[in-house]
Design a protein around this motif. Structure first.
Motif, mmCIF file in Angstrom:
data_model
loop_
_atom_site.group_PDB
_atom_site.id
_atom_site.type_symbol
_atom_site.label_atom_id
_atom_site.label_comp_id
_atom_site.label_asym_id
_atom_site.label_seq_id
_atom_site.Cartn_x
_atom_site.Cartn_y
_atom_site.Cartn_z
ATOM 1 N N GLU A 40 0.904 -1.240 -0.104
ATOM 2 C CA GLU A 40 0.082 0.066 -0.001
ATOM 3 C C GLU A 40 1.024 1.411 0.123
ATOM 4 O O GLU A 40 0.252 2.431 -0.521
ATOM 5 C CB GLU A 40 -0.894 -0.080 1.226
ATOM 6 N N ASP A 41 1.947 1.253 0.682
ATOM 7 C CA ASP A 41 2.691 2.282 0.762
ATOM 8 C C ASP A 41 3.473 2.591 -0.709
ATOM 9 O O ASP A 41 3.556 3.940 -1.054
ATOM 10 C CB ASP A 41 3.882 2.195 1.902
ATOM 11 N N ASP A 42 3.781 1.541 -1.364
ATOM 12 C CA ASP A 42 4.231 1.816 -2.701
ATOM 13 C C ASP A 42 3.211 2.511 -3.976
ATOM 14 O O ASP A 42 3.745 3.099 -4.471
ATOM 15 C CB ASP A 42 4.759 0.641 -3.129
ATOM 16 N N ILE A 43 2.138 2.003 -3.505
ATOM 17 C CA ILE A 43 0.920 2.450 -4.207
ATOM 18 C C ILE A 43 0.573 3.986 -3.978
ATOM 19 O O ILE A 43 0.418 4.426 -4.944
ATOM 20 C CB ILE A 43 -0.277 1.764 -4.151
ATOM 21 N N LYS A 44 0.668 4.448 -2.677
ATOM 22 C CA LYS A 44 0.569 5.559 -2.575
ATOM 23 C C LYS A 44 1.575 6.580 -3.263
ATOM 24 O O LYS A 44 1.449 7.609 -3.703
ATOM 25 C CB LYS A 44 0.392 5.697 -1.038
ATOM 26 N N ALA A 45 2.892 5.917 -2.890
ATOM 27 C CA ALA A 45 4.126 6.897 -3.410
ATOM 28 C C ALA A 45 4.007 7.094 -4.872
ATOM 29 O O ALA A 45 4.499 8.064 -5.471
ATOM 30 C CB ALA A 45 5.165 6.240 -3.099
ATOM 31 N N LEU A 46 3.339 5.974 -5.642
ATOM 32 C CA LEU A 46 3.411 6.113 -7.031
ATOM 33 C C LEU A 46 1.867 6.916 -7.457
ATOM 34 O O LEU A 46 1.870 7.071 -8.776
ATOM 35 C CB LEU A 46 3.305 4.734 -7.777
ATOM 36 N N GLY A 47 1.130 7.041 -6.610
ATOM 37 C CA GLY A 47 -0.089 7.726 -7.087
ATOM 38 C C GLY A 47 -0.996 6.837 -7.853
ATOM 39 O O GLY A 47 -1.916 7.072 -8.784
ATOM 40 N N ILE A 48 -0.961 5.456 -7.644
ATOM 41 C CA ILE A 48 -1.653 4.527 -8.438
ATOM 42 C C ILE A 48 -3.183 4.558 -7.824
ATOM 43 O O ILE A 48 -3.299 4.541 -6.620
ATOM 44 C CB ILE A 48 -1.009 3.296 -8.307
ATOM 45 N N THR A 49 -4.246 4.443 -8.657
ATOM 46 C CA THR A 49 -5.413 4.112 -8.079
ATOM 47 C C THR A 49 -6.069 2.607 -8.711
ATOM 48 O O THR A 49 -5.331 2.124 -9.497
ATOM 49 C CB THR A 49 -6.549 5.353 -8.541
ATOM 50 N N PRO A 50 -7.061 2.208 -8.073
ATOM 51 C CA PRO A 50 -7.519 0.910 -8.513
ATOM 52 C C PRO A 50 -7.837 0.972 -9.857
ATOM 53 O O PRO A 50 -8.359 2.095 -10.539
ATOM 54 C CB PRO A 50 -8.526 0.864 -7.497
ATOM 55 N N ASN A 51 -7.633 -0.118 -10.553
ATOM 56 C CA ASN A 51 -7.823 -0.461 -11.870
ATOM 57 C C ASN A 51 -7.072 0.335 -12.799
ATOM 58 O O ASN A 51 -7.516 0.712 -14.090
ATOM 59 C CB ASN A 51 -9.315 -0.394 -12.192
ATOM 60 N N THR A 52 -5.700 0.825 -12.390
ATOM 61 C CA THR A 52 -4.944 1.720 -13.149
ATOM 62 C C THR A 52 -4.108 0.813 -13.718
ATOM 63 O O THR A 52 -3.402 0.119 -13.361
ATOM 64 C CB THR A 52 -4.118 2.662 -12.558
ATOM 65 N N ASN A 53 -3.415 1.124 -15.152
ATOM 66 C CA ASN A 53 -2.702 0.219 -16.053
ATOM 67 C C ASN A 53 -1.288 0.642 -15.323
ATOM 68 O O ASN A 53 -0.971 1.935 -15.183
ATOM 69 C CB ASN A 53 -2.719 0.557 -17.622
ATOM 70 N N VAL A 54 -0.356 -0.279 -15.088
ATOM 71 C CA VAL A 54 1.045 0.117 -15.005
ATOM 72 C C VAL A 54 2.026 -0.581 -15.706
ATOM 73 O O VAL A 54 1.717 -1.524 -16.327
ATOM 74 C CB VAL A 54 1.409 -0.409 -13.262
ATOM 75 N N LYS A 55 3.149 -0.047 -15.794
ATOM 76 C CA LYS A 55 4.331 -0.698 -16.704
ATOM 77 C C LYS A 55 5.101 -1.354 -15.923
ATOM 78 O O LYS A 55 5.703 -0.825 -14.839
ATOM 79 C CB LYS A 55 4.741 0.264 -17.491
ATOM 80 N N VAL A 56 5.592 -2.954 -15.949
ATOM 81 C CA VAL A 56 6.401 -3.548 -15.368
ATOM 82 C C VAL A 56 7.442 -3.752 -16.316
ATOM 83 O O VAL A 56 7.250 -4.222 -17.296
ATOM 84 C CB VAL A 56 5.662 -4.907 -14.800
ATOM 85 N N THR A 57 8.837 -3.452 -15.591
ATOM 86 C CA THR A 57 10.046 -3.608 -16.398
ATOM 87 C C THR A 57 10.918 -4.535 -15.569
ATOM 88 O O THR A 57 11.017 -4.605 -14.726
ATOM 89 C CB THR A 57 10.435 -2.429 -16.754
ATOM 90 N N SER A 58 11.475 -5.461 -16.631
ATOM 91 C CA SER A 58 12.310 -6.604 -15.782
ATOM 92 C C SER A 58 13.576 -6.814 -16.762
ATOM 93 O O SER A 58 13.582 -6.105 -18.027
ATOM 94 C CB SER A 58 11.861 -7.776 -15.653
ATOM 95 N N GLU A 59 14.545 -7.551 -16.537
ATOM 96 C CA GLU A 59 15.454 -8.001 -17.459
ATOM 97 C C GLU A 59 15.081 -8.644 -18.723
ATOM 98 O O GLU A 59 15.689 -8.844 -19.757
ATOM 99 C CB GLU A 59 16.419 -8.974 -16.873
ATOM 100 N N SER A 60 13.861 -9.227 -18.651
ATOM 101 C CA SER A 60 13.161 -10.189 -19.693
ATOM 102 C C SER A 60 12.267 -9.055 -20.585
ATOM 103 O O SER A 60 11.954 -9.561 -21.814
ATOM 104 C CB SER A 60 12.095 -11.036 -19.213
ATOM 105 N N GLY A 61 12.185 -7.933 -20.338
ATOM 106 C CA GLY A 61 11.421 -6.915 -21.020
ATOM 107 C C GLY A 61 10.435 -6.168 -20.328
ATOM 108 O O GLY A 61 10.497 -5.813 -19.215
ATOM 109 N N GLU A 62 9.318 -5.865 -20.793
ATOM 110 C CA GLU A 62 8.225 -4.858 -20.258
ATOM 111 C C GLU A 62 6.863 -5.107 -20.500
ATOM 112 O O GLU A 62 6.712 -5.571 -21.823
ATOM 113 C CB GLU A 62 8.448 -3.468 -20.328
ATOM 114 N N VAL A 63 6.058 -4.956 -19.670
ATOM 115 C CA VAL A 63 4.626 -5.082 -20.213
ATOM 116 C C VAL A 63 3.692 -4.116 -19.452
ATOM 117 O O VAL A 63 4.036 -3.837 -18.320
ATOM 118 C CB VAL A 63 4.260 -6.617 -19.771
ATOM 119 N N ILE A 64 2.660 -3.777 -19.940
ATOM 120 C CA ILE A 64 1.600 -2.729 -19.456
ATOM 121 C C ILE A 64 0.318 -3.778 -18.943
ATOM 122 O O ILE A 64 -0.122 -4.340 -20.036
ATOM 123 C CB ILE A 64 1.257 -1.855 -20.233
#
Length: 64
Positions: A40-64
């Motif tokens: 929850e603290d990370d969600i607040k720090a990023l300003g994410i609200t429920p049902n919001t798309n986020v981009k996840v990036t790793s060594e394997s690539g990224e996905v939204i």
């Protein structure tokens, strides 16, 4: 857009396991695999609200 570095822990949820029985191309499987759970603290720090798309990036690539 805010960014933070997090540890990604992958797992198979019960919903994903059930949806696999229907088939990986199914809507149910897609929805079960399209979730990101965060502290929850990370969600607040990023300003994410429920049902919001986020981009996840790793060594394997990224996905939204």
């Amino acid at each position: 857009m805010a960014k933070i570095l997090l540890n990604m822990i992958t797992q198979r949820s019960i919903e994903e396991g059930i949806a696999m029985e229907i088939g990986k191309p199914s809507k149910e499987y897609f929805e079960a695999c399209s979730l990101v759970e965060m502290n929850e603290d990370d969600i607040k720090a990023l300003g994410i609200t429920p049902n919001t798309n986020v981009k996840v990036t790793s060594e394997s690539g990224e996905v939204i």
